[in-house]
Write an enzyme that holds these catalytic residues in place. Sequence first.
Site, mmCIF file in Angstrom:
data_model
loop_
_atom_site.group_PDB
_atom_site.id
_atom_site.type_symbol
_atom_site.label_atom_id
_atom_site.label_comp_id
_atom_site.label_asym_id
_atom_site.label_seq_id
_atom_site.Cartn_x
_atom_site.Cartn_y
_atom_site.Cartn_z
ATOM 1 C CB CYS A 142 -1.054 0.030 1.319
ATOM 2 S SG CYS A 142 -2.021 1.344 1.510
ATOM 3 C CB CYS A 145 -0.578 2.251 3.978
ATOM 4 S SG CYS A 145 -2.084 1.824 3.384
ATOM 5 C CG ASP A 146 3.158 1.335 4.664
ATOM 6 O OD1 ASP A 146 2.869 1.890 5.542
ATOM 7 O OD2 ASP A 146 2.917 0.157 4.268
#
Length: 323
Positions: A142, A145-146
């Site tokens: 992701c 997300c990261d």
Amino acid sequence: MAETHHTDMLIVGAGPAGYTAAIYAARAGMQPLLVTGMQPGGQLTITDEIENFPGFAQPVQGPWLMEQMREQAEHVGTKLLYDLITEASLKQGPDAEGYFHLKGDSGDLFLARTVVIATGAQAKWLGLDSEKKYQGAGVSACATCDGFFYRGKDVAVIGGGNTAVEEALYLTHHASTVHLIHRRDSLKAERILQKRLHDNPKIKVHWNRSVREIIGEGSPAVVTALELTDTQDNTKTERLAVDGVFVAIGHSPSTGPFRHEVLCDEEGYITTQPGTASTSIPGIFAAGDIQDKTYRQAVTAAGTGCMAALEAERYLTEKKYGA
């Protein structure tokens, strides 16, 4: 011995969507029953640091956040059962008393007047031992997300479809160089996305390459490189130095026994009416990644969980059931 459980709301799945639905339902007096499934906490249990969930000034650990959601759901009155729904009879509608019938792997029977399906979706992985070893230490599925953790660093994206190209384009806002690794000599992504990719000077495409190994160093060990194989000549390998690897070869919705009970799209994601959590069956709702293949965020999953609970409460009221 197998038991029979009666409830006004059965929630299937213990991720952000399921727990949020449970919290709202319990506070509304619906006495929800939540069946956790095989992975209580969902994808966040394998997510290291979370910086984009509102309410926390400092990064929090994914497993800790899910533990907090579980405790909150139980505190307000949710009953949790560690079971897996294996059978569901939904498309014929509820029985004469208003109950849908479902069955767990334990043999227990669940009779529910409303059902919230929040079973999520699983990222597809390459299947390498090293990939599993470095999840949370340089391997992610992701970018949204990261990606923030790779400011000014070199990263690789694995894949050739829309997801891979979108992830690569997103990562250019953080990383200094984005290497797109694709096993073929052409992309499957939409033409407009391909143009954006090729027009971006931060992206370098590696054609006809597959990942043979993910390499890490240090203590604790983190990703430092990829070992790539030429797919046209499997004996030829090369080493590519990167700080992070994003696997973007798609997701699989965890539809399970619901696949042929409610309307799903061709990929298996449950179809909900626009702007709602309502499925093709009145009284059956879907929330989180099982019905969302666009955003796939904890906060959006939680939002649809709230929607599902509120819509279920309205359904019960209209049917003049106990809620």
